[in-house]
Design a protein around this motif. Structure first.
Motif, PDB file in Angstrom:
ATOM      1  N   LEU A   1       0.685  -0.844  -0.078  1.00  0.00           N
ATOM      2  CA  LEU A   1      -0.364  -0.229  -0.244  1.00  0.00           C
ATOM      3  C   LEU A   1       0.917   1.447   0.128  1.00  0.00           C
ATOM      4  O   LEU A   1       0.741   2.234  -0.237  1.00  0.00           O
ATOM      5  CB  LEU A   1      -0.548   0.132   1.335  1.00  0.00           C
ATOM      6  CG  LEU A   1      -2.100  -1.125   1.054  1.00  0.00           C
ATOM      7  CD1 LEU A   1      -2.875  -1.007   2.855  1.00  0.00           C
ATOM      8  CD2 LEU A   1      -2.840  -0.606  -0.168  1.00  0.00           C
ATOM      9  N   LEU A   2       1.884   1.312   0.663  1.00  0.00           N
ATOM     10  CA  LEU A   2       2.794   2.458   0.922  1.00  0.00           C
ATOM     11  C   LEU A   2       3.388   2.628  -0.753  1.00  0.00           C
ATOM     12  O   LEU A   2       3.871   3.625  -0.863  1.00  0.00           O
ATOM     13  CB  LEU A   2       3.899   2.264   2.355  1.00  0.00           C
ATOM     14  CG  LEU A   2       5.057   3.391   2.134  1.00  0.00           C
ATOM     15  CD1 LEU A   2       4.306   5.031   2.405  1.00  0.00           C
ATOM     16  CD2 LEU A   2       5.886   3.428   2.850  1.00  0.00           C
TER      17      LEU A   2
ATOM     18  N   LEU B   1       0.774   4.064  -2.590  1.00  0.00           N
ATOM     19  CA  LEU B   1       0.642   5.251  -2.969  1.00  0.00           C
ATOM     20  C   LEU B   1       1.596   6.057  -2.684  1.00  0.00           C
ATOM     21  O   LEU B   1       1.545   7.485  -3.874  1.00  0.00           O
ATOM     22  CB  LEU B   1       0.591   5.966  -1.108  1.00  0.00           C
ATOM     23  CG  LEU B   1       0.165   6.980  -0.110  1.00  0.00           C
ATOM     24  CD1 LEU B   1      -1.074   7.790  -1.117  1.00  0.00           C
ATOM     25  CD2 LEU B   1       0.063   7.265   1.485  1.00  0.00           C
TER      26      LEU B   1
ATOM     27  N   LEU C   1       1.038   8.775  -5.763  1.00  0.00           N
ATOM     28  CA  LEU C   1       1.802  10.502  -5.775  1.00  0.00           C
ATOM     29  C   LEU C   1       2.937  10.583  -6.752  1.00  0.00           C
ATOM     30  O   LEU C   1       2.935  12.016  -7.453  1.00  0.00           O
ATOM     31  CB  LEU C   1       2.547  11.060  -3.928  1.00  0.00           C
ATOM     32  CG  LEU C   1       0.692  11.012  -3.040  1.00  0.00           C
ATOM     33  CD1 LEU C   1       2.131  10.486  -2.012  1.00  0.00           C
ATOM     34  CD2 LEU C   1       0.547  11.808  -3.525  1.00  0.00           C
TER      35      LEU C   1
END
Length: 364
Positions: free
Chosen positions: A270-271, A274, A278
């Motif tokens: 998930l990190l 993300l 971004l």
């Protein structure tokens, strides 16, 4: 309720009708192994133990505790960081001991040991000598030299080495890391940090002798031991056992470690997703995405870099041998610290920072 439980326990211990059976004239001592359950603080998660010696002739009760340390002692934190901090053997009485552990809501179990009169006398004399001011301190190690291994060793000494003979070389199917993960599972942050900080030494299989670094394992081994009896046969080493205080509302320790690797993978995925999202939005000109990417990427680089510096420091400059040669250095790279400055600089348009930031990000 705890105060009532303490009073009831003390009455049980002190009431003549409930006292241990009378000893022979040449055997005035009664010896108990006290085992305390886990508590709420990090250093209480592994449990605790002590030896309680009752002198039936004088009516005294002395509890010998190898687990005493003082945060306020000179140089404590420096020694703690270097891995050579001092613990000491302290002597208390059974009333104060029970009050303390009832206040902490930690179970206390007493096992009466069927030692010979000579063994009990030798044990009492050694503990009194060890408790002298010039002898009471020792260099603590959480796996190899702690409150439980000290009791294991002194009991083994007075038993002529039988405890070691009966347990050394017996496989347990466990490791120091396995037990640490099991006992720290209700503290996720500490669990994760501890699991990351332990090196390959913590992954070596341990035998039943080594496993008694845990008070619960010393309790279990003592409970199942047979020793020579007066009639020439054998008898249980534990002649009686009772709970002196029962913790209220406390769950039993986990039997096995949790399986959290899939969860870690999900969090990492998930990190990564993300950061990728971004970065994509940043290339499309989103100012908010640029700020978000810079903050998140720099925070991650700071975490990885600090973690790497800690692992290098533990290996190179301390006596924490269980953290040496840690392969997690392949993930926690100290060089990532530089990205904390390079990433924001590159995002702000500093051309000099772009290539180093890109190359370093690939490297770590």
């Amino acid at each position: 309720m705890r105060a009532i439980a303490v009073i009831a326990t003390l009455l049980l211990l002190l009431c003549p009708g409930q006292a241990p059976a009378q000893q022979q004239d040449d055997d005035p001592l009664t010896v108990y192994l006290l085992t305390m359950g886990s508590g709420d603080l990090v250093w209480e998660k592994y449990g605790h133990n002590a030896l309680w010696i009752r002198d039936n002739a004088s009516g005294t009760d002395r509890v010998y505790n190898y687990g005493v340390f003082d945060f306020e002692s000179p140089g404590y934190w420096g020694r703690f960081i270097r891995g050579d901090w001092l613990y000491e053997l302290a002597v208390s009485d059974i009333d104060l001991t029970l009050y303390q552990y009832a206040y902490l809501n930690r179970t206390v179990i007493a096992q009466e040991l069927a030692l010979t009169p000579q063994q009990k006398s030798e044990l009492a004399e050694f503990l009194e000598w060890n408790a002298l001011p010039q002898n009471k301190e020792y260099l603590y190690d959480y796996f190899w030299d702690n409150c439980s291994t000290r009791l294991r060793d002194v009991l083994n000494m007075v038993m002529g080495g039988q405890l070691r003979r009966d347990t050394e070389g017996e496989p347990t199917g466990t490791t120091f890391r396995w037990h640490s993960r099991r006992l720290m599972a209700d503290m996720p942050v500490v669990y994760t940090a501890l699991n990351a900080g332990l090196g390959p030494e913590a992954d070596q299989p341990i035998d039943a002798w080594e496993e008694m670094f845990l008070p619960e394992k010393l309790y279990e081994r003592i409970r199942e031991m047979q020793v020579p009896g007066a009639d020439g046969g054998t008898q249980p080493l534990v002649s009686s056992e009772r709970v002196l205080y029962e913790a209220e509302g406390r769950s039993p320790d986990r039997a096995t470690p949790p399986a959290w690797i899939p969860g870690y993978l999900v969090i990492g995925g998930l990190l990564a997703a993300l950061l990728a999202g971004l970065a994509s939005a940043t290339r499309q000109g989103s100012r908010a995405a640029r700020v978000g990417f810079g903050v998140l990427a720099s925070a991650w680089a700071l975490l990885i870099g600090i973690g790497g510096l800690l692992l290098v420091g533990l290996w190179a400059f301390t006596s924490h041998t269980a953290a040496h040669r840690n392969e997690n250095l392949l993930q926690f790279d100290p060089l990532a610290i530089a990205l904390v400055l390079l990433i924001p600089a590159a995002l702000l348009g500093a051309r000099w920072a772009r290539r180093p930031a890109y190359l370093l990000a690939l490297a770590v």
